[in-house]
Design an enzyme around this catalytic site. Structure first.
Site, PDB file in Angstrom:
ATOM      1  CG  ASP A  12      -2.050   0.971   1.115  1.00 45.88           C
ATOM      2  OD1 ASP A  12      -2.419   1.317  -0.023  1.00 45.88           O
ATOM      3  OD2 ASP A  12      -2.580   1.402   2.156  1.00 45.88           O
ATOM      4  CG  HIS A  29      -0.400   1.632  -9.048  1.00 39.39           C
ATOM      5  ND1 HIS A  29      -0.502   1.276  -7.724  1.00 39.39           N
ATOM      6  CD2 HIS A  29      -1.567   2.247  -9.353  1.00 39.39           C
ATOM      7  CE1 HIS A  29      -1.682   1.649  -7.257  1.00 39.39           C
ATOM      8  NE2 HIS A  29      -2.342   2.250  -8.214  1.00 39.39           N
ATOM      9  CG  LEU A 123       9.212 -17.771  -2.851  1.00 35.39           C
ATOM     10  CD1 LEU A 123       9.087 -17.677  -1.325  1.00 35.39           C
ATOM     11  CD2 LEU A 123       9.731 -16.443  -3.415  1.00 35.39           C
TER      12      LEU A 123
HETATM   13  C1  FPP Z   1      -2.342   0.001  -3.070  1.00 33.89           C
HETATM   14  O1  FPP Z   1      -1.812   1.292  -3.238  1.00 33.89           O
HETATM   15  C2  FPP Z   1      -1.774  -0.869  -4.069  1.00 33.89           C
HETATM   16  C3  FPP Z   1      -2.445  -1.426  -5.084  1.00 33.89           C
HETATM   17  C4  FPP Z   1      -3.894  -1.213  -5.300  1.00 33.89           C
HETATM   18  C5  FPP Z   1      -1.792  -2.245  -6.073  1.00 33.89           C
HETATM   19  C6  FPP Z   1      -0.422  -2.750  -5.749  1.00 33.89           C
HETATM   20  C7  FPP Z   1       0.229  -3.045  -6.999  1.00 33.89           C
HETATM   21  C8  FPP Z   1       1.524  -2.860  -7.266  1.00 33.89           C
HETATM   22  C9  FPP Z   1       2.548  -2.507  -6.302  1.00 33.89           C
HETATM   23  C10 FPP Z   1       2.014  -3.040  -8.641  1.00 33.89           C
HETATM   24  C11 FPP Z   1       1.594  -4.351  -9.216  1.00 33.89           C
HETATM   25  C12 FPP Z   1       2.728  -4.997  -9.698  1.00 33.89           C
HETATM   26  C13 FPP Z   1       2.796  -6.271 -10.028  1.00 33.89           C
HETATM   27  C14 FPP Z   1       4.081  -6.768 -10.485  1.00 33.89           C
HETATM   28  C15 FPP Z   1       1.658  -7.181  -9.962  1.00 33.89           C
HETATM   29  P1  FPP Z   1      -2.815   2.515  -3.295  1.00 33.89           P
HETATM   30  O2  FPP Z   1      -2.933   2.933  -4.713  1.00 33.89           O
HETATM   31  O3  FPP Z   1      -4.104   2.154  -2.647  1.00 33.89           O
HETATM   32  O4  FPP Z   1      -2.040   3.581  -2.495  1.00 33.89           O
HETATM   33  P2  FPP Z   1      -2.679   4.743  -1.605  1.00 33.89           P
HETATM   34  O5  FPP Z   1      -3.191   4.084  -0.363  1.00 33.89           O
HETATM   35  O6  FPP Z   1      -1.518   5.624  -1.358  1.00 33.89           O
HETATM   36  O7  FPP Z   1      -3.766   5.404  -2.417  1.00 33.89           O
END
Ligand code: FPP
Length: 253
Positions: A12, A29, A123
């Site tokens: 997150d 992201h 893994l």
């Molecule tokens: C939450 O951050 C994260 C996600 C919704 C997606 C996580 C995905 C990635 C890190 C990239 C995916 C990569 C691969 C390789 C599958 P948020 O956008 O909710 O952050 P915020 O809380 O700051 O709004």
């Protein structure tokens, strides 16, 4: 040897990381996806048995289309880029969740990699994508209703019918980005997990911090509802006496 076998991570803080730099949320992201390999490598080097990463939740479907498409394309890019490294490192790769909305091409890339790695015994790397803990529980209940008809369902039955029973319970759940929530992730499996919340947003998370968290948590005492042997002896003697006196049967908690 570490007692931490299965680590799950809520990645997150990507959106806020980008907004803090006056960039669009999707940039977070993109940066976030670039550190996934480092974390996988660290888990592998430390002999962790399973690493489950929350990449896209059922709730994420309500995000703007541009953000959803970015996440889909980052998944595809990651798999194409890391395929060889995953296989060379004996990593078994799977996606857990509902892939319905993904482009056919990406679904095929996922299925092919799952097939190619299904017999690898290193893994167990799982991306939770289109995943929701409550959906998993409901799906499990529905499958159990078909399979176990003639007796009461046990916890063991339930664990066996989860999406990926072989991963077992989560030992350590890490959430980056400063919030302290479970957000519908692996609800059944985190029952006895150690929880670790770090302020670091996912794009700034590092192998070093990941390693430090594992080391810190390994030294925590995990009691699973029990007490230390000597205290347990004292308490269980009292408990037995109390039970004898009251002649009621009790269930351990
Ligand atoms: C939450 O951050 C994260 C996600 C919704 C997606 C996580 C995905 C990635 C890190 C990239 C995916 C990569 C691969 C390789 C599958 P948020 O956008 O909710 O952050 P915020 O809380 O700051 O709004």
């Amino acid at each position: 040897m570490s007692s931490i076998k299965h680590v799950a991570i809520i990645m997150d803080g990507n959106g806020r990381w980008a907004e803090g730099r006056s960039r669009q949320r999707v940039w977070g992201h993109v940066r976030g996806s670039s550190i996934v390999s480092d974390i996988v490598e660290e888990a592998d080097d430390r002999g962790i048995e399973a690493l489950t990463l929350y990449a896209f939740s059922t709730e994420n479907w309500s995000r703007p289309l541009q953000e959803i498409n970015t996440l889909f394309s980052l998944l595809k890019k990651f798999l194409l880029k890391e395929k060889k490294r995953i296989i060379d490192n004996n990593i078994r790769f799977k996606v857990m969740g509902k892939l319905d909305g993904l482009p056919e091409e990406t679904k095929k890339i996922i299925k092919d990699l799952e097939n190619e790695t299904k017999d690898l015994n290193g893994l167990k790397l799982t991306f939770a994508f289109g995943y929701g803990g409550r959906s998993e529980i409901i799906d499990t209940v529905n499958r159990l209703r078909e399979e176990v008809k003639d007796r009461d369902v046990t916890e063991e039955d339930f664990s066996k019918y989860l999406y990926q029973p072989e991963l077992g319970d989560v030992d350590l759940l890490i959430r980056t980005g400063g919030d302290q929530r479970i957000s519908n992730f692996l609800l059944w499996q985190v029952a006895y997990a150690e929880l670790y919340f770090t302020e670091t947003p996912w794009p700034d998370f590092s192998r070093k911090e990941f390693g430090e968290i594992i080391e810190k948590v390994t030294t925590r005492e995990r009691r699973f509802g029990y007490v230390k042997e000597c205290e347990g002896f004292k308490i269980s003697s009292l408990w037995a006496k109390k039970n004898k006196d009251s002649s009621h049967s009790k269930v351990n908690q």
